[in-house]
Design a protein around this motif. Sequence first.
Motif, mmCIF file in Angstrom:
data_model
loop_
_atom_site.group_PDB
_atom_site.id
_atom_site.type_symbol
_atom_site.label_atom_id
_atom_site.label_comp_id
_atom_site.label_asym_id
_atom_site.label_seq_id
_atom_site.Cartn_x
_atom_site.Cartn_y
_atom_site.Cartn_z
ATOM 1 N N SER A 97 0.848 -1.185 0.000
ATOM 2 C CA SER A 97 0.000 0.000 0.000
ATOM 3 C C SER A 97 0.888 1.241 0.000
ATOM 4 O O SER A 97 1.854 1.325 0.771
ATOM 5 C CB SER A 97 -0.901 0.007 1.234
ATOM 6 N N ALA A 98 0.578 2.199 -0.866
ATOM 7 C CA ALA A 98 1.355 3.438 -0.933
ATOM 8 C C ALA A 98 0.460 4.573 -1.380
ATOM 9 O O ALA A 98 -0.516 4.362 -2.106
ATOM 10 C CB ALA A 98 2.532 3.287 -1.904
ATOM 11 N N GLY A 99 0.785 5.787 -0.958
ATOM 12 C CA GLY A 99 0.067 6.952 -1.435
ATOM 13 C C GLY A 99 0.213 7.076 -2.944
ATOM 14 O O GLY A 99 1.187 6.588 -3.531
ATOM 15 N N VAL A 100 -0.746 7.740 -3.575
ATOM 16 C CA VAL A 100 -0.762 7.818 -5.038
ATOM 17 C C VAL A 100 0.512 8.457 -5.574
ATOM 18 O O VAL A 100 1.089 7.994 -6.564
ATOM 19 C CB VAL A 100 -2.000 8.604 -5.518
ATOM 20 N N ALA A 101 1.002 9.525 -4.931
ATOM 21 C CA ALA A 101 2.202 10.201 -5.425
ATOM 22 C C ALA A 101 3.417 9.289 -5.370
ATOM 23 O O ALA A 101 4.188 9.193 -6.334
ATOM 24 C CB ALA A 101 2.454 11.476 -4.624
ATOM 25 N N VAL A 102 3.615 8.600 -4.261
ATOM 26 C CA VAL A 102 4.748 7.683 -4.131
ATOM 27 C C VAL A 102 4.597 6.511 -5.087
ATOM 28 O O VAL A 102 5.559 6.079 -5.745
ATOM 29 C CB VAL A 102 4.873 7.187 -2.680
ATOM 30 N N ALA A 103 3.388 5.977 -5.188
ATOM 31 C CA ALA A 103 3.150 4.816 -6.048
ATOM 32 C C ALA A 103 3.427 5.132 -7.514
ATOM 33 O O ALA A 103 3.921 4.283 -8.256
ATOM 34 C CB ALA A 103 1.711 4.328 -5.885
ATOM 35 N N SER A 104 3.118 6.351 -7.932
ATOM 36 C CA SER A 104 3.289 6.689 -9.346
ATOM 37 C C SER A 104 4.654 7.282 -9.656
ATOM 38 O O SER A 104 5.175 7.103 -10.755
ATOM 39 C CB SER A 104 2.197 7.666 -9.785
ATOM 40 N N ALA A 105 5.277 7.984 -8.679
ATOM 41 C CA ALA A 105 6.539 8.676 -8.963
ATOM 42 C C ALA A 105 7.772 7.871 -8.578
ATOM 43 O O ALA A 105 8.789 7.930 -9.270
ATOM 44 C CB ALA A 105 6.570 10.021 -8.230
ATOM 45 N N LEU A 106 7.723 7.115 -7.492
ATOM 46 C CA LEU A 106 8.903 6.416 -7.002
ATOM 47 C C LEU A 106 8.906 4.912 -7.259
ATOM 48 O O LEU A 106 9.950 4.338 -7.557
ATOM 49 C CB LEU A 106 9.057 6.642 -5.486
#
Length: 295
Positions: free
Chosen positions: A103-112
């Motif tokens: 599980s990850a926040g949308v920003a972390v999931a898409s950018a990192l």
Amino acid sequence: MKNTKDEPLNLALVESFFAVASAGSLSAAADGGRSIATLSRHISALQEQLGLVLFERHRDGLHLSESGTRLLEYAARVVAAKTQFLDAATGQPEDLAGVVRISAGVAVASALLPRILVKLRHVYPEIEIELIASDRAAKLAVGEADLAIRNFRPKQAQLVARKVGRFEIGLFAAASYLRAKGRPSTVADLKSHVLIGAADDDVFYEFLAKQKLPLQRSDFAMRCDNRLTTWSLLCAGLGIGLAPLAAAREQPDLEPVLGDEIRPDFPIWLATTREVRRNARLRAVFDFLARELAG
């Protein structure tokens, strides 16, 4: 390239190469067990033995050469094989096949995460990943995910958590927008521009107040309740908005606004359940993500 097949290869050299390649610099790869001097010496020795240049120096750190890029996947396999060998030697289960839900926040999931998960799949092809991209914190204790990446430290005593890095964001706008509307030179100038922000998210505006950005909801002419859609609006040239540095720097049409004056960041915490101590598959993913996110 030299013929090195008959020369013994020190595993520590390969581990140092993988650590530096993953972190992007000698200083970022250094830890309590490997100093910068040791890493540098190992890289030089490995390059000498292979007859290859593995890294090229740039202003922002070390970049893999063509040869280094080609060998990185194999180095990752060597490091993973060592971990699996030691697990077997200490009686840990050998079978890593199965699912790990992250599980990850949308920003972390898409950018990192995309690049990191590519590497993880090379190292552990038998592990299946289910990525839950949501800004709602998953409840690990009740099984909503196996592992979570968040910007806060979990408070539940039954969880295992580690602070592994920081997530940087900045103000950006598309070049087309800046050509049409001009470039702001101060924070006060932002109010005369089209700003892209969050809809119905009090946390977003509370965060701005702490980051030298005294902007109210009414200052944002474009508001959206979905971070990926907000990113698309930014790239399309609609206005100025906050974006992850890792993603924005790879988007050629985006340009930084106000330089380094606005560079907020968040801590990155990795959390899981105490099952990580018994589950080799979960432990492998946890340790891999910890190394990569630290870079």
